[in-house]
Write a protein that holds these residues in place. Structure first.
Motif, short mmCIF file in Angstrom:
data_model
loop_
_atom_site.label_atom_id
_atom_site.label_comp_id
_atom_site.label_asym_id
_atom_site.label_seq_id
_atom_site.Cartn_x
_atom_site.Cartn_y
_atom_site.Cartn_z
N MET A 61 60.17 84.81 36.35
CA MET A 61 60.05 84.66 37.64
C MET A 61 59.18 85.39 38.52
N GLU A 66 59.61 84.58 44.10
CA GLU A 66 60.74 83.91 43.91
C GLU A 66 62.09 84.46 43.80
N ASP A 120 57.67 77.29 50.41
CA ASP A 120 58.09 78.63 50.42
C ASP A 120 58.01 79.06 51.89
#
Length: 228
Positions: free
Chosen positions: A1, A5, A75
């Motif tokens: 990841m 994130e 995001d």
């Protein structure tokens, strides 16, 4: 990841925790108001500091993610939406505290008449508001703009109760002048609860912005419902 994130996942968890806290604050404030439970009201007032601490932390986390990781696309929309949702949740916490203070300040000799509570539909109003907050949190957890859009429809009932309350309370005070203070307090509470609904719709708008890149701000309710 990726690191970004991980940061976004941490931010989402923090917002979810704040959401649950604010929901409990509003529930407790409503119960205290309906039952005259001053001990419960003081508990709401004391826990407001936790809401404020969450707001400061989430604001800082949002700013750090933007400054350190320069998020883009979904995001970036997520972080911007969380920043604004955080502000609305803090406002909801403020309103819960103000209702709790109303309960504490109302003289023991002037409790709210259950008949006034019934006639103004304030208990129904509170239930709808808690439902709106729960729907918003469900939309957030499930990342569903369809669930978020249901909040716009629910807000109509909140507005109807608010609009009809002035005449009801005025008539009540006319018949019960000795309870004028409680009537005026109730009018203030209903106005605050109508603002609850507005903040819930603001949250729904931000969720839809995050999920669909669609700006709902400044649309009237008919347009919002037509868009979903």
């Amino acid at each position: 990841m990726k690191v970004i994130e991980q940061e976004i996942a941490t931010l989402k968890n923090s917002v979810s925790e704040m959401w649950s806290l604010v929901h409990q604050q509003i529930y407790n404030a409503g119960e205290a108001m309906l039952t005259g439970d001053k001990e419960l009201a003081y508990k709401v007032i004391n826990r407001e500091r936790r809401v404020n601490a969450f707001e400061l932390k989430i604001d800082s986390d949002c700013e750090d993610i933007i400054a350190l990781y320069a998020p883009v696309a979904i995001d970036l929309r997520f972080v911007l939406a969380m920043y604004k949702i955080n502000t609305n949740l803090e406002r909801l916490g403020d309103f819960a505290e103000s209702i709790a203070r109303f309960t504490c300040n109302l003289p023991d000799k002037e409790p709210i008449d259950p008949q006034l509570i019934k006639e103004t539909h304030v208990e129904e109003m509170l239930e709808e508001l808690l439902s709106m907050i729960s729907l918003a949190q469900e939309a957030f957890d499930k990342e569903s703009s369809e669930i978020a859009s249901r909040i716009f429809i629910k807000d109509n009932l909140i507005d109807e109760i608010n609009h009809s309350s002035t005449a009801i309370i005025a008539h009540y005070i006319e018949k019960h002048p000795e309870s004028a203070l409680a009537g005026l307090y109730m009018a203030g509470i209903i106005r605050k609860m109508e603002r609850f609904g507005d903040h819930c719709t603001n949250i729904a708008e931000e969720l839809i912005f995050y999920l669909e890149a669609k700006v709902m701000k400044h649309m009237d309710k008919t347009e919002k419902e037509a868009n979903h």
